[in-house]
Design a protein around this motif. Structure first.
Motif, PDB file in Angstrom:
ATOM      1  N   LYS A   1       0.582  -1.135   0.224  1.00  0.00           N
ATOM      2  CA  LYS A   1       0.335   0.182   0.033  1.00  0.00           C
ATOM      3  C   LYS A   1       1.230   1.152   0.591  1.00  0.00           C
TER       4      LYS A   1
ATOM      5  N   VAL B   1       1.758   1.907  -3.351  1.00  0.00           N
ATOM      6  CA  VAL B   1       0.961   2.951  -4.415  1.00  0.00           C
ATOM      7  C   VAL B   1       0.794   4.384  -3.634  1.00  0.00           C
TER       8      VAL B   1
ATOM      9  N   TYR C   1      -8.142   1.854  -4.762  1.00  0.00           N
ATOM     10  CA  TYR C   1      -7.389   1.010  -5.308  1.00  0.00           C
ATOM     11  C   TYR C   1      -7.081  -0.110  -4.685  1.00  0.00           C
TER      12      TYR C   1
ATOM     13  N   VAL D   1      -5.114  -3.286  -3.279  1.00  0.00           N
ATOM     14  CA  VAL D   1      -3.811  -4.405  -3.197  1.00  0.00           C
ATOM     15  C   VAL D   1      -3.401  -6.031  -3.078  1.00  0.00           C
TER      16      VAL D   1
ATOM     17  N   VAL E   1      -4.880  -3.084  -7.794  1.00  0.00           N
ATOM     18  CA  VAL E   1      -2.827  -3.282  -7.429  1.00  0.00           C
ATOM     19  C   VAL E   1      -2.415  -4.179  -7.980  1.00  0.00           C
TER      20      VAL E   1
ATOM     21  N   THR F   1       1.223  -5.744  -7.091  1.00  0.00           N
ATOM     22  CA  THR F   1       2.518  -5.383  -6.294  1.00  0.00           C
ATOM     23  C   THR F   1       4.050  -7.006  -6.652  1.00  0.00           C
TER      24      THR F   1
END
Length: 385
Positions: free
Chosen positions: A16, A19, A244, A246, A314, A316
């Motif tokens: 997080k 982002v 968003y 994540v 998102v 990662t």
């Protein structure tokens, strides 16, 4: 005013902070003034960010700190000693605003969290967040502006000490630590209403501190959950909000409770950059295959599909499955691999598969590589949605 909300879909450690920093950078490139808003938790956050070769783990500060972006504590908890200790590590000097209804962690709360058997069994970071929230429900707290003198803070500390004595805990806090606490708390920039901090900013970036699977209301893994609500108090029907959500390309877990699942061909993470380490309160940092079952359970239990606004996913640490040419995940209780499904291990294929199998319709899917990466957009050209 733009509002962006960054939330973790798992148990935390999703990325997080990375982002949030990317969103701050984008805002600055557009000539806008961002403000990072902390709305839950406290110094138990550990968001790793990298900028100009400086690695920093954001605990009390928002993840725009290395860019000089200010932080607003709209709710949650603040440990004044931890905050100023972290501030000394920053090369920048970002402003931090504390709403006067934010709860203050004292040294007594920290000691309780590190010594109470029930707290240790349920799971704790040892930072005093749960203890502070529990105490403030049982003991009159008042607004922070009520304690704006050193004398009043000393009186407050004595009241907190007596609170724990009545529970059978007689913690030995030195006069030096008490003075340090008062010195730090007297330096806090306390505001009476959140708008006092937001008025000069164009973008509010709400930074979640822990994964939604730890939410105290909706998590199926009680009592191994956090003590603060993990969704911000934003209108569910505000279609201007951009979310968003994540997740890493694999699952992580720190603390008691759920154990991530592994398989024989799990990723080799031995040489990968990782700031999560063993600690005495949370034990080993655990990893396993990404669980689509848990992500969908998170979405369903938190009614995320009933919200309005723009939804982004998102992913990662995308470099790990790509470099090792394998992607594995749990779905319907079974561990599956792209090899078994005859799918190519590429960012686009991974993004498409998740888009097709997660119970939310996403406007965009982004992915990042680790540890210092910008957001790459997936065009989702082959997705069925």
């Amino acid at each position: 005013m733009e509002i962006k909300v960054v939330l973790g879909l798992n148990f935390g450690d999703e990325g997080k902070g990375m982002v949030v920093q990317n969103l701050c950078k984008q805002a600055l490139l557009e000539g806008k003034k961002p403000l990072v808003v902390r709305f839950s938790g406290g110094p138990q956050a550990a968001h790793t960010i990298i900028h100009d070769d400086q690695v920093h783990i954001c605990s009390s500060f928002g993840s725009g700190a290395l860019l000089g972006i200010p932080t607003l504590y709209r709710s949650g908890c603040v440990d004044p000693i931890s905050l100023f200790k972290e501030k000394r590590l920053l090369k920048t000097d970002p402003k931090i605003y504390i709403h006067n209804q934010v709860k203050i962690i004292t040294p007594y709360d920290v000691l309780f969290s590190q010594n109470d058997p029930t707290t240790l069994s349920d799971g704790t970071c040892g930072k005093g967040v749960y203890a502070t929230i529990k105490r403030c429900k049982e003991q009159y707290f008042g607004y922070l502006d009520d304690f704006r003198t050193r004398k009043n803070w000393m009186i407050y500390l004595r009241n907190v000490e007596n609170y724990y004595i009545n529970k059978g805990y007689n913690f030995d806090v030195s006069d030096q630590i008490k003075q340090r606490f008062c010195d730090c708390v007297m330096q806090l920039d306390i505001i009476n209403a959140p708008w006092e901090a937001t008025i000069n900013h164009d973008i509010l970036i709400y930074e979640g501190t822990q994964g939604l699977l730890l939410d105290p209301t909706t998590s199926p893994f009680k009592p191994h959950v956090t003590s603060t609500e993990l969704l911000p108090t934003i209108s569910w029907f505000d279609d201007t909000v951009e979310y968003y959500f994540v997740t890493r390309s694999y699952l992580t877990r720190h603390g008691n409770g759920y154990e991530p699942k592994k398989c024989d061909s799990f990723y080799d993470l031995t040489k990968k950059f990782e700031t999560n380490k063993f600690n005495q309160f949370q034990g080993e940092f655990k990893t396993g295959v990404l669980s689509l079952d848990l992500i969908n359970r998170t979405i369903d239990r938190n009614l995320l599909d009933e919200r309005t606004g723009k939804f982004n996913l998102v992913i990662t640490h995308m470099d790990i499955p790509i470099e090792q040419n394998k992607f594995m995940f749990e779905q319907f209780g079974q561990i599956k691999t792209f090899e078994e499904l005859n799918l190519e291990v590429s960012p686009e294929e991974i993004c498409c598969y998740l888009a097709d199998n997660i119970n939310l319709d996403f406007d965009n899917i982004y992915y990042t590589n680790s540890p210092n990466s910008s957001l790459h957009v997936s065009h989702m050209s082959g997705c069925s949605r």
